[in-house]
Design an enzyme around this catalytic site. Structure first.
Site, PDB file in Angstrom:
ATOM      1  CG  ASP A 369      -1.671   1.263   1.401  1.00  0.00           C
ATOM      2  OD1 ASP A 369      -2.359   1.646   0.442  1.00  0.00           O
ATOM      3  OD2 ASP A 369      -1.585   1.884   2.481  1.00  0.00           O
ATOM      4  CG  ASP A 562      -3.997   1.141   6.281  1.00  0.00           C
ATOM      5  OD1 ASP A 562      -4.700   0.123   6.114  1.00  0.00           O
ATOM      6  OD2 ASP A 562      -4.321   2.253   5.853  1.00  0.00           O
ATOM      7  CG  ASP A 566      -4.125  -1.668   2.573  1.00  0.00           C
ATOM      8  OD1 ASP A 566      -4.403  -1.383   1.400  1.00  0.00           O
ATOM      9  OD2 ASP A 566      -3.464  -0.925   3.311  1.00  0.00           O
TER      10      ASP A 566
END
Length: 669
Positions: A369, A562, A566
């Protein structure tokens, strides 16, 4: 075809040494687990609760053996003392060998022997052919070695479970009259207000209401430097207060705190073993059964094949029982895996099981991410341009005073980048769609994005376009409707990202960045970090599809995120890493958690995983080499029971100690 985690990562209840355990626990990414099969467990950590009796009896047996060997001259009395030595020193060996083989066989409806039965039979066989002294020596060395194994392997588990002692027990509860009362942490409720004095252990998770301090959060994040805390900052149970005094409000029940989640992960880590460890444990009963079949055949055939006497054949059969025992093989993976998990736990990297750490060495792709994982997670000022450099300081001072009236994230970034040079008294208004406006010394100022229909000077246009192409947000300062300055901001890569990406590339691991941001922003960050692929404008629900495609195209895939938006990708990945920064949500979702957002700990974990794989294979090859060597020497008549036991148990201890090397921090590359 993409396989699921449960298929790829078989797990088993933690076992050790030459012990058996026929349970499998499947730990899911959402924190759930369920067990299958037979949960009966017996290992060398004496979970069947013999207490201190085996050690006491072992001491008695050792004394009797020395008395018989050194002082007794009567053969009958001497042999009697050796028999008592076998029964006392070998108490737990004999009990476990017989009782647990019987119980496991009945529960599984098939013959399930353990290695203790081999040693019991070997000692009984030696005594039966008149070698009482060697039977006693066998039991003394075997049982003594197992006590040492218990200690050596227990060290890795103790390293992990030390954090259990950090569990807070008391809190200073503020009463209605303002006084404080010392209460048990378990009685605290959400909303209770507590007082924390200098040097206190913070009792539970909450937010600071008044006061400020520096908090040692190493028990949560692994970060050694104290973290400054003030009003409305979050604090975590089990962390240590510094020199400040503060009051706090409880925000979570004791069983829901970050520390409680960590304890749960530790428990899972100690019960979820690697694929190699599981395979070894599954193989062990088959191996022992094969030895029990081969030894009688060996004894019956030896007089005809080698021309030995029956007594020699029986004796060599007993040595074969010892030599072929799989103790060292059984200890090849578990202590090493626990040591690796412990090494990482002390550095703020928590794994839900040994299977995830073991499999990390085999990954072929890593997806990141962007925001908060590869980047700082907040905008920072990267560039400034002003049409008149002599007025730059004055204009920036106006910007600072205008942004003081705003709570936008960009305002925070500018206030961190620029400092006040002179106190101003401005009446600032936030006009929707335009930005902040004010008047100072008769001039009208506006701070905001460039209006689309405004005709720009060429130099302003070029700067703006160049920065926009780099994925930056551009804010303009206008003075009487004329643009006099530009400020570019961007969520910049964190300090660790470039080094981690370079490390992964050196390992031949493909890197992909997944972001919901615009393509131009994602590509700008990816270019700076030298990331292989970028997937931009991605919605959270589509991230798992990208992970699935990576698994098909590249192979085993890790996702780092995180732990909130996600979540689908973390679950789909072979190993989901949450950049936790102390969040309990991340711990619930992921297979592994980096407790503060330091990406270098991910590359460190990969290095530990690779070393774990190397150590386990070293142990397997070494243990099998010793078995083959002892068997060959026995056939050649170059081996007796005493030497066989010493070599066999010595190899087991070497294997365990080799695994414990993973407790030592790895050197920096």
């Amino acid at each position: 075809m993409t396989t699921t985690k449960s298929a790829q990562q078989p797990t088993s209840q933690q076992t050790k040494g030459c012990a058996h355990n026929h349970a499998q626990v499947h730990n899911h990414a959402d924190g759930r687990n369920h067990s299958q099969g037979h949960s009966h467990s017996h290992d060398h950590s004496h979970e069947h609760n013999h207490g201190n009796l085996p050690i006491v009896l072992y001491g008695i047996g050792l004394i009797l053996y020395l008395v018989a060997l050194l002082f007794v001259k009567n053969e009958l009395l001497e042999n009697s003392l050796f028999v008592v030595t076998i029964l006392t020193a070998g108490y737990h060996v004999i009990v476990e060998g017989i009782s647990e083989t019987v119980s496991d066989t009945l529960s599984q409806k098939k013959f399930v022997p353990n290695v203790h039965i081999l040693m019991t039979l070997a000692a009984a066989g030696a005594a039966a052919i008149g070698d009482f002294d060697e039977g006693a020596l066998l039991i003394l060395i075997f049982a003594g070695a197992h006590f040492l194994e218990d200690y050596a392997e227990g060290k890795s588990k103790r390293e992990i479970t030390k954090l259990l002692k950090l569990n807070p027990t008391e809190a200073r509860l503020i009463q209605a009259d303002g006084a404080t009362k010392l209460v048990d942490v378990s009685v605290l409720k959400i909303g209770d207000e507590l007082k924390v004095l200098p040097g206190d252990q913070i009792p539970t998770d909450g937010v600071i209401l008044s006061g400020g301090t520096a908090v040692d959060e190493s028990s949560i994040t692994g970060e050694s430097m104290p973290k400054e805390k003030t009003v409305m900052d979050e604090v975590f149970g089990s962390t240590m207060n510094g020199n400040g005094t503060f009051t706090m409000r409880v925000t979570k029940d004791s069983q829901d705190t970050v520390f409680a989640k960590i304890v749960e992960m530790v428990s899972q880590a100690q019960s979820n073993m690697s694929k190699t460890a599981t395979k070894i444990k599954q193989l062990e009963p088959v191996y022992v059964t094969a030895v029990l079949i081969i030894v009688p055949i060996f004894i019956l055939a030896a007089p005809f094949v080698f021309g030995w006497s029956w007594q020699e054949s029986i004796y060599r059969g007993m040595v074969l029982l010892i030599s072929a025992s799989p103790c060292a093989l059984a200890a090849s993976a578990v202590p090493a895996t626990l040591s690796g998990i412990s090494n990482l736990a002390k550095r703020g990297v928590l794994f839900k099981g040994g299977s995830y750490l073991s499999n990390l060495a085999t990954i072929k792709a890593v997806a990141f991410d962007k925001t908060g994982t590869l980047t700082e997670g907040k905008p920072s000022v990267t560039d400034t341009y002003f049409v008149d450099e002599t007025k730059k300081v004055d204009w920036l001072n106006i910007v600072v005073h205008m942004e003081k009236e705003s709570n936008h994230p960009l305002a925070t970034a500018m206030l961190e980048a620029f400092t006040e040079t002179k106190a101003l008294h401005l009446d600032v208004t936030n006009e929707i769609g335009k930005g902040l406006v004010t008047t100072f010394e008769g001039k009208h100022y506006r701070l905001g994005k460039i209006e689309a229909d405004v005709s720009l000077p060429q130099v302003i246009k070029e700067r703006n376009n160049a920065w926009m192409e780099q994925g930056k947000t551009v804010v303009s300062l206008t003075e009487d409707a004329k643009i006099v300055g530009l400020i570019a901001l961007m969520d910049v890569p964190n300090k660790a990202s470039a080094g981690v990406i370079e490390y992964l590339r050196s390992q031949g691991i493909q890197t992909t960045m997944i972001t919901g941001d615009a393509k131009v922003t994602g590509e700008a960050v990816a270019k700076e970090l030298n990331i292989d692929k970028v997937q931009a404008n991605v919605l959270p629900e589509n991230k798992s599809f990208i992970i699935s495609e990576l698994q098909k195209d590249a192979g085993p895939t890790v996702m780092l995120g995180d732990g909130i938006n996600d979540a689908p990708a973390l679950v789909q990945a072979d190993i989901g890493f949450a950049m936790g920064d102390g969040t309990d949500i991340a711990i619930d979702i992921a297979d592994a958690v980096i407790m503060n957002n330091d990406l270098t700990k991910f590359s460190y974990a990969h290095r530990v995983s690779k070393k774990l794989a190397a150590v386990v294979w070293q142990n397997i090859f070494f243990s099998m080499f010793i078995v083959v060597l002892l068997v060959v020497l026995n056939i050649l008549g170059k081996m007796d029971i005493g030497i066989g036991v010493l070599a066999h148990e010595g190899s087991t201890l070497i294997v365990i100690l080799n695994g414990l090397r993973l407790l030592v921090p790895l050197k920096e590359n």
